[in-house]
Scaffold this motif. Structure first.
Motif, PDB file in Angstrom:
ATOM      1  N   THR A  18      29.143 -20.641  22.025  1.00 25.22           N
ATOM      2  CA  THR A  18      28.913 -21.902  21.321  1.00 25.22           C
ATOM      3  C   THR A  18      29.417 -21.770  19.885  1.00 25.22           C
ATOM      4  O   THR A  18      29.223 -20.749  19.238  1.00 25.22           O
ATOM      5  CB  THR A  18      27.409 -22.256  21.332  1.00 25.22           C
ATOM      6  N   GLY A  21      27.031 -23.613  14.244  1.00 25.01           N
ATOM      7  CA  GLY A  21      26.581 -24.910  13.758  1.00 25.01           C
ATOM      8  C   GLY A  21      26.339 -25.929  14.860  1.00 25.01           C
ATOM      9  O   GLY A  21      25.758 -26.987  14.614  1.00 25.01           O
ATOM     10  N   LYS A  22      26.752 -25.624  16.097  1.00 23.81           N
ATOM     11  CA  LYS A  22      26.558 -26.552  17.222  1.00 23.81           C
ATOM     12  C   LYS A  22      25.255 -26.233  17.942  1.00 23.81           C
ATOM     13  O   LYS A  22      24.806 -25.101  17.996  1.00 23.81           O
ATOM     14  CB  LYS A  22      27.721 -26.458  18.221  1.00 23.81           C
ATOM     15  N   LYS A  23      24.649 -27.281  18.512  1.00 29.77           N
ATOM     16  CA  LYS A  23      23.384 -27.142  19.238  1.00 29.77           C
ATOM     17  C   LYS A  23      23.651 -26.774  20.697  1.00 29.77           C
ATOM     18  O   LYS A  23      24.573 -27.278  21.315  1.00 29.77           O
ATOM     19  CB  LYS A  23      22.597 -28.446  19.181  1.00 29.77           C
ATOM     20  N   SER A  25      21.519 -26.579  24.351  1.00 29.49           N
ATOM     21  CA  SER A  25      20.295 -26.968  25.039  1.00 29.49           C
ATOM     22  C   SER A  25      20.372 -26.452  26.472  1.00 29.49           C
ATOM     23  O   SER A  25      21.345 -26.715  27.179  1.00 29.49           O
ATOM     24  CB  SER A  25      20.141 -28.490  25.025  1.00 29.49           C
ATOM     25  N   GLU A  58      16.221 -25.427  22.870  1.00 28.74           N
ATOM     26  CA  GLU A  58      17.237 -25.998  22.007  1.00 28.74           C
ATOM     27  C   GLU A  58      17.418 -25.097  20.796  1.00 28.74           C
ATOM     28  O   GLU A  58      16.469 -24.824  20.063  1.00 28.74           O
ATOM     29  CB  GLU A  58      16.865 -27.414  21.588  1.00 28.74           C
ATOM     30  N   THR A  60      20.332 -23.980  17.550  1.00 25.15           N
ATOM     31  CA  THR A  60      21.583 -24.235  16.835  1.00 25.15           C
ATOM     32  C   THR A  60      22.210 -22.877  16.572  1.00 25.15           C
ATOM     33  O   THR A  60      21.556 -21.975  16.048  1.00 25.15           O
ATOM     34  CB  THR A  60      21.332 -24.979  15.514  1.00 25.15           C
ATOM     35  N   ARG A  61      23.464 -22.733  16.950  1.00 27.97           N
ATOM     36  CA  ARG A  61      24.178 -21.447  16.839  1.00 27.97           C
ATOM     37  C   ARG A  61      24.359 -21.070  15.383  1.00 27.97           C
ATOM     38  O   ARG A  61      24.803 -21.866  14.565  1.00 27.97           O
ATOM     39  CB  ARG A  61      25.542 -21.584  17.525  1.00 27.97           C
TER      40      ARG A  61
END
Length: 86
Positions: A18, A21-23, A25, A58, A60-61
């Motif tokens: 990932t 800054g990207k989530k 789930s 969930e 966030t990277r």
């Protein structure tokens, strides 16, 4: 248990792929058991979370080097039990 180790490995690999800054789930749908997730971070930090069936993880990277590992434990679910009273 091999299934739990495989789940943890796949989850960690997916998180590593990932973009920062990207989530991400992940949902354990179809799993009628509580799932315990333990995140191990640099500096000795440990975060533990119990997911009820159907509840997603969930995250966030963040940057590399801080998350040392993830452990997943699928709990047994004995359902409702009859309460005996005298």
């Amino acid at each position: 248990m091999a299934i739990e180790e495989d789940l943890a490995r796949i989850f960690l690999e997916t998180l590593e792929k990932t973009e920062v800054g990207k989530k991400l789930s992940v949902n354990f749908k179809g799993q009628p058991h509580p799932v315990d997730v333990k995140y191990r971070f640099a500096g000795g930090w440990v975060v533990e979370q119990r997911l009820i069936p159907g509840m997603p993880i969930e995250l966030t990277r963040g940057d590399d080097g801080f998350l040392e590992g993830i452990d997943i434990t699928i709990q047994t679910n004995e359902g409702l039990k009859e309460l005996k009273t005298d």
